[in-house]
Design an enzyme around this catalytic site. Structure first.
Site: not given
Length: 189
Positions: A108, A110, A115, A118, A148-149, A151-152, A155
């Site tokens: 992905i 964005i 960003q 949501g 990349n906290e 994004a983690i 996920y």
């Protein structure tokens, strides 16, 4: 006859839900999307998390997005992410799917200005649901930079679990960085 009409309307509603959420919807790539997608891909804040901190000409990047978004193969799908007001905010893809293993890889992007609102979370949920319900996948995996906290966290929120850590796998900015393997499994298999 009324029952058949009601069933058909239920099918149509299900198809609409497969590609639309409360904030965003997934749709086909349009030529008008390419300049913005290319600009985001080049943005250093985005590029660093896609392992490609190097300038590339517009045409190869445009072709990359066209190829990803062709959707003519069962091995992968990709969609643009837009708000319900039709503002382009990102791009999602799944690739490498195969019939035998029913597994694909998720990605992905964005746009930086979109960003933290949501959109990425909802687009990820939609794509994961699409992968399980429409593509018949059993497993969806991804790789994410350990730094990349944000994004983690997204996920994890949508059901991915960390399965591995690749220490010092990526080199950029003059040093090595870790990469995390995450995956989610179909809730019905």
């Amino acid at each position: 006859m009324p029952e058949a009409h009601a069933r058909m309307e239920s099918v149509r509603a299900g198809a609409r839900r497969a590609l639309a959420g409360e904030q965003v919807r997934l749709r086909e790539l349009r030529e008008a999307d390419l300049p913005e997608l290319v600009a985001w891909w080049r943005d250093p804040d985005v590029a660093v998390f896609n392992s490609h901190v190097q300038p590339r000409p517009d045409k190869p990047l445009e072709e990359m997005f066209r190829s990803w978004s062709d959707n003519g193969s069962s091995a992968g799908v990709a969609f643009c992410v837009e708000t319900l007001n039709e503002e382009l905010v990102g791009h999602v893809s799944m690739w490498g799917a195969d019939v035998r293993n029913r597994c694909a890889t998720f990605g992905i992007v964005i746009g930086p200005e979109h960003q933290t609102r949501g959109f990425g979370t909802e687009a990820t949920r939609l794509m994961i649901s699409y992968g399980f319900t429409e593509l018949g996948l059993h497993r969806i995996e991804l790789m994410v930079h350990a730094e990349n906290e944000r994004a983690i966290a997204v996920y994890r929120r949508v059901g991915f679990e960390q399965e591995g850590l690749f220490r010092s796998k990526l080199f950029y900015g003059g040093c090595f960085h870790d990469q995390v393997l995450m995956a989610t499994l179909s809730p019905v298999d």
